[in-house]
Design an enzyme around this catalytic site. Structure first.
Site, short mmCIF file in Angstrom:
data_model
loop_
_atom_site.label_atom_id
_atom_site.label_comp_id
_atom_site.label_asym_id
_atom_site.label_seq_id
_atom_site.Cartn_x
_atom_site.Cartn_y
_atom_site.Cartn_z
N ASP A 173 0.60 -1.20 -0.16
CA ASP A 173 -0.28 -0.08 0.04
C ASP A 173 0.67 0.74 0.00
O ASP A 173 1.84 1.63 0.70
CB ASP A 173 -1.04 0.18 1.38
CG ASP A 173 -2.16 -1.10 1.33
OD1 ASP A 173 -1.73 -1.83 0.56
OD2 ASP A 173 -3.27 -0.57 1.75
N LYS A 236 -7.21 3.72 -3.40
CA LYS A 236 -7.42 3.46 -1.74
C LYS A 236 -7.78 4.69 -1.78
O LYS A 236 -7.06 5.49 -2.14
CB LYS A 236 -6.11 2.88 -0.97
CG LYS A 236 -5.87 3.04 0.47
CD LYS A 236 -5.56 2.21 1.15
CE LYS A 236 -5.59 2.16 2.69
NZ LYS A 236 -4.43 1.16 3.12
N LYS A 272 -10.48 0.09 -2.26
CA LYS A 272 -10.21 0.44 -1.35
C LYS A 272 -10.68 1.22 -0.65
O LYS A 272 -9.60 2.24 -0.69
CB LYS A 272 -9.33 -0.83 -0.81
CG LYS A 272 -8.53 -1.09 1.09
CD LYS A 272 -7.01 -1.50 1.67
CE LYS A 272 -6.84 -1.41 2.38
NZ LYS A 272 -5.46 -2.02 3.11
#
Length: 336
Positions: A173, A236, A272
């Site tokens: 991430d 995300k 996400k």
């Protein structure tokens, strides 16, 4: 999961089928298309009106709600990103990832093999997480690139990705440089994410936009497109550290960018939302958004995750209520 065919799936009133965990081709990315990026624009008022309808229009109860909540559990990136993380805390978190809902509750529902989607940690906690998850199929995700601000030197950020992949993280991430979005330097953002993708190698790359710091929904849409063009496997919303994290208008903006990108390129990109999603009710609304906008294929861990930890405790309490008719105290559902 049990499934009923007596309800209307268009209203999110059908229990989700156990979708096959098919490995879809990774997003290969495309050359930066500045014209496509400039054309992207979002009407905030319209987005907010659309999102305001979701909680009322997509209501589920009883066994259908329980099935959707179990689906939500399978989509959680169970996360600990605290300065006082210890190997012991991470091992306890991984034990919860392997058995996220009490066995007696799952037995009562006829469900087995339920796990969370992943465990997300800092680089230093990759080794204890891998050890605690050995023998399972639960991936370890590591935050990287100077998380959460993303302001460390570029070479350091690349080295951090490479180190986490070498340590065994199968998902990375990363955080983008917000200044590239705020100044409209789309070429710089594209080149940055492209380099991060190359450094990640076989690991899947989840690009965190930190949407609460991007100013406008139009910026969110344009940043989403650029990151996907650069080869992001997921986009995300947030680090969870910003004052404003995952909101439904931001989510709507990002999933519509995903839908448009898929329509044009054929590449599926995951989504996400992270930060501020803490109740079972929140999870159901987000699942409704994904079902409405992207369809059932995205209701699978390879294409959708919740970035959360406290969410799991509330979901387990709701499932307990469904099975027993009573709520237990929240303190009975610790994660760390």
């Amino acid at each position: 999961m049990p499934r009923t065919h007596t309800e209307d799936p268009a209203n999110l009133c059908t229990a989700p089928a156990a979708l096959p965990q098919l490995a879809h081709p990774r997003n290969l990315g495309i050359p930066l298309d500045p014209g496509w990026v400039r054309r992207a624009a979002v009407n905030r008022s319209a987005a907010e009106r659309r999102c305001a309808t979701l909680p009322g229009r997509r209501s589920v109860k009883g066994s259908i709600q329980a099935a959707w909540l179990l689906k939500a559990v399978s989509l959680i990136d169970l996360t600990t990103l605290a300065g006082d993380d210890t190997p012991g805390r991470v091992r306890r978190l991984c034990a919860k990832a392997r058995q996220p809902v009490r066995a007696d509750l799952l037995d009562a529902l006829g469900v087995s093999g339920l796990t969370t989607g992943a465990v997300c940690v800092y680089h230093e906690m990759i080794a204890p997480a891998l050890d605690a998850l050995a023998g399972s199929d639960i991936p370890v995700a590591a935050v990287s690139t100077g998380f959460p601000a993303g302001l460390t030197p570029f070479a350091t950020r690349l080295a951090e990705i490479e180190a986490s992949v070498a340590a065994g993280a199968s998902e990375i991430d990363i955080v983008i440089s917000r200044r590239h979005v705020l100044t409209g330097d789309w070429a710089a953002l594209y080149d940055e994410v492209r380099a991060f993708r190359a450094a990640a190698g076989p690991a899947h790359l989840k690009t965190i936009l930190a949407t609460g710091e991007l100013g406008t929904l139009t910026n969110v849409a344009r940043a989403s497109l650029v990151c996907m063009m650069a080869g992001a496997d997921f986009i995300k919303t947030s680090t969870g550290k910003e004052p404003v994290n995952a909101t439904l208008p931001v989510g709507l903006t990002m999933v519509r960018a995903i839908r448009e990108y898929h329509a044009v390129t054929g590449h599926r990109v995951g989504f996400k939302p992270a930060g501020g999603i803490s109740t079972a009710k929140d999870a159901l609304v987000w699942l409704a958004l994904i079902k409405d906008e992207l369809g059932d294929r995205w209701l699978s861990p390879d294409l959708f995750r919740f970035g959360a930890s406290s969410l799991l405790a509330d979901i387990e309490r709701q499932i307990e209520h469904h099975v027993t008719g009573a709520y237990s105290a929240a303190w009975r559902h610790p994660l760390g």
